[in-house]
Design a protein around this motif. Structure first.
Motif, PDB file in Angstrom:
ATOM      1  N   ALA A  70      -1.486  11.324  12.405  1.00 60.40           N
ATOM      2  CA  ALA A  70      -0.663  10.356  11.724  1.00 60.40           C
ATOM      3  C   ALA A  70      -0.612  10.943  10.482  1.00 60.40           C
ATOM      4  O   ALA A  70      -1.256  11.797   9.773  1.00 60.40           O
ATOM      5  CB  ALA A  70      -1.579   8.912  11.519  1.00 60.40           C
ATOM      6  N   PRO A 113      -4.162   5.680   8.249  1.00 63.69           N
ATOM      7  CA  PRO A 113      -4.055   4.405   8.618  1.00 63.69           C
ATOM      8  C   PRO A 113      -5.092   3.456   7.919  1.00 63.69           C
ATOM      9  O   PRO A 113      -4.854   2.270   7.768  1.00 63.69           O
ATOM     10  CB  PRO A 113      -4.116   4.230   9.997  1.00 63.69           C
ATOM     11  CG  PRO A 113      -4.446   5.855  10.456  1.00 63.69           C
ATOM     12  CD  PRO A 113      -4.420   6.774   9.325  1.00 63.69           C
ATOM     13  N   THR A 114      -6.378   4.024   7.617  1.00 59.65           N
ATOM     14  CA  THR A 114      -7.335   3.324   6.961  1.00 59.65           C
ATOM     15  C   THR A 114      -6.713   2.857   5.331  1.00 59.65           C
ATOM     16  O   THR A 114      -7.163   1.797   5.065  1.00 59.65           O
ATOM     17  CB  THR A 114      -8.685   3.921   6.832  1.00 59.65           C
ATOM     18  OG1 THR A 114      -8.550   5.013   6.121  1.00 59.65           O
ATOM     19  CG2 THR A 114      -9.171   4.436   8.227  1.00 59.65           C
ATOM     20  N   SER A 116       6.750   4.265  12.785  1.00 60.57           N
ATOM     21  CA  SER A 116       5.279   3.753  13.070  1.00 60.57           C
ATOM     22  C   SER A 116       4.936   3.897  14.358  1.00 60.57           C
ATOM     23  O   SER A 116       5.885   3.688  15.192  1.00 60.57           O
ATOM     24  CB  SER A 116       5.260   1.805  12.661  1.00 60.57           C
ATOM     25  OG  SER A 116       5.957   1.108  13.493  1.00 60.57           O
ATOM     26  N   LYS A 167      -0.594   5.971  21.468  1.00 61.47           N
ATOM     27  CA  LYS A 167      -1.595   6.706  20.315  1.00 61.47           C
ATOM     28  C   LYS A 167      -2.346   7.732  21.304  1.00 61.47           C
ATOM     29  O   LYS A 167      -2.600   8.784  20.760  1.00 61.47           O
ATOM     30  CB  LYS A 167      -2.432   5.695  19.600  1.00 61.47           C
ATOM     31  CG  LYS A 167      -3.624   6.088  18.981  1.00 61.47           C
ATOM     32  CD  LYS A 167      -3.585   6.070  17.623  1.00 61.47           C
ATOM     33  CE  LYS A 167      -4.437   6.324  16.790  1.00 61.47           C
ATOM     34  NZ  LYS A 167      -4.708   7.823  16.587  1.00 61.47           N
ATOM     35  N   PHE A 202       3.765   1.453  16.407  1.00 64.23           N
ATOM     36  CA  PHE A 202       4.253   0.170  17.006  1.00 64.23           C
ATOM     37  C   PHE A 202       5.932   0.434  17.334  1.00 64.23           C
ATOM     38  O   PHE A 202       6.303   0.006  18.435  1.00 64.23           O
ATOM     39  CB  PHE A 202       4.120  -1.000  16.355  1.00 64.23           C
ATOM     40  CG  PHE A 202       2.631  -1.353  16.416  1.00 64.23           C
ATOM     41  CD1 PHE A 202       2.062  -1.927  17.524  1.00 64.23           C
ATOM     42  CD2 PHE A 202       1.622  -0.990  15.341  1.00 64.23           C
ATOM     43  CE1 PHE A 202       0.724  -2.268  17.492  1.00 64.23           C
ATOM     44  CE2 PHE A 202       0.203  -1.636  15.205  1.00 64.23           C
ATOM     45  CZ  PHE A 202      -0.307  -2.094  16.417  1.00 64.23           C
ATOM     46  N   SER A 234       0.901  -1.127   0.044  1.00 62.23           N
ATOM     47  CA  SER A 234      -0.112  -0.061  -0.049  1.00 62.23           C
ATOM     48  C   SER A 234       0.832   1.460   0.058  1.00 62.23           C
ATOM     49  O   SER A 234       0.582   2.268  -0.601  1.00 62.23           O
ATOM     50  CB  SER A 234      -0.959  -0.089   1.199  1.00 62.23           C
ATOM     51  OG  SER A 234      -0.175   0.075   2.292  1.00 62.23           O
ATOM     52  N   GLY A 293      -2.876   0.912   6.128  1.00 63.07           N
ATOM     53  CA  GLY A 293      -2.873  -0.356   7.007  1.00 63.07           C
ATOM     54  C   GLY A 293      -2.164  -0.371   8.224  1.00 63.07           C
ATOM     55  O   GLY A 293      -1.670  -1.407   9.085  1.00 63.07           O
ATOM     56  N   ALA A 294      -1.464   0.890   8.546  1.00 62.39           N
ATOM     57  CA  ALA A 294      -0.457   1.077   9.746  1.00 62.39           C
ATOM     58  C   ALA A 294      -0.543   2.483  10.056  1.00 62.39           C
ATOM     59  O   ALA A 294      -0.933   3.197   9.262  1.00 62.39           O
ATOM     60  CB  ALA A 294       0.832   0.631   9.477  1.00 62.39           C
ATOM     61  N   THR A 295      -0.366   2.838  11.340  1.00 60.57           N
ATOM     62  CA  THR A 295      -0.240   4.206  11.612  1.00 60.57           C
ATOM     63  C   THR A 295       1.162   4.658  11.933  1.00 60.57           C
ATOM     64  O   THR A 295       1.985   4.111  12.639  1.00 60.57           O
ATOM     65  CB  THR A 295      -0.983   4.345  13.261  1.00 60.57           C
ATOM     66  OG1 THR A 295      -2.213   3.995  13.177  1.00 60.57           O
ATOM     67  CG2 THR A 295      -0.948   5.775  13.707  1.00 60.57           C
ATOM     68  N   SER A 296       1.280   5.493  11.144  1.00 63.79           N
ATOM     69  CA  SER A 296       2.785   6.191  10.798  1.00 63.79           C
ATOM     70  C   SER A 296       2.921   7.595  10.963  1.00 63.79           C
ATOM     71  O   SER A 296       1.844   8.460  10.647  1.00 63.79           O
ATOM     72  CB  SER A 296       3.393   5.867   9.696  1.00 63.79           C
ATOM     73  OG  SER A 296       3.403   4.643   9.454  1.00 63.79           O
ATOM     74  N   HIS A 346       0.815   0.187  22.495  1.00 68.74           N
ATOM     75  CA  HIS A 346       0.528   1.311  21.384  1.00 68.74           C
ATOM     76  C   HIS A 346      -0.622   2.181  21.627  1.00 68.74           C
ATOM     77  O   HIS A 346      -0.464   3.086  21.057  1.00 68.74           O
ATOM     78  CB  HIS A 346       0.419   0.443  20.113  1.00 68.74           C
ATOM     79  CG  HIS A 346      -0.743  -0.363  19.880  1.00 68.74           C
ATOM     80  ND1 HIS A 346      -0.747  -1.672  20.511  1.00 68.74           N
ATOM     81  CD2 HIS A 346      -1.780  -0.124  19.574  1.00 68.74           C
ATOM     82  CE1 HIS A 346      -2.089  -2.080  20.300  1.00 68.74           C
ATOM     83  NE2 HIS A 346      -2.609  -1.458  19.479  1.00 68.74           N
TER      84      HIS A 346
END
Length: 110
Positions: free
Chosen positions: A67, A71-72, A41, A57, A43, A3, A75-78, A53
């Motif tokens: 972010a 993330p949607t 990220s 957050k 994490f 992605s 697929g990950a929060t960065s 996490h």
């Protein structure tokens, strides 16, 4: 990673596979290094701080740090490392009402 490539956050190049001579799309190591230097990220932050996490957050949200990438979609929060470095993290002292929580606070401008 797919992605990140699909949405243009990682640049790719086509190279010839030395085994079967077919073109293959790859992300060069320098590009991964560039991305890692700019983003981190949720994490990774949590692991580095030794916190859950969701605690991290919640603290980032409370400090107004958003972010950098959706993330949607990804697929990950960065987060941008520059946004994180502009905030300082403090952990609550044992025995305080916030025992075990952390918070990120904006650093005063100098």
């Amino acid at each position: 990673m797919a992605s990140l490539i699909k949405h243009g956050h990682l640049n790719t190049v086509a190279v010839v596979n030395p085994i079967n001579r077919c073109p293959t799309v790859v992300v060069m190591a320098a590009e991964v290094d560039r991305f890692d230097a700019e983003f981190v990220s949720l994490f990774a932050i949590a692991r580095q701080r030794g916190l859950h996490h969701m605690v991290v957050k919640k603290a980032l949200d409370a400090a107004g740090i958003e972010a950098a990438l959706d993330p949607t979609v990804i697929g990950a929060t960065s987060y941008r490392r520059s946004d994180i470095s502009k905030a300082r993290m403090s952990t609550a002292q044992k025995g305080t009402p916030d025992d075990g929580l952390c918070s990120f606070q904006s650093r005063p401008e100098t």
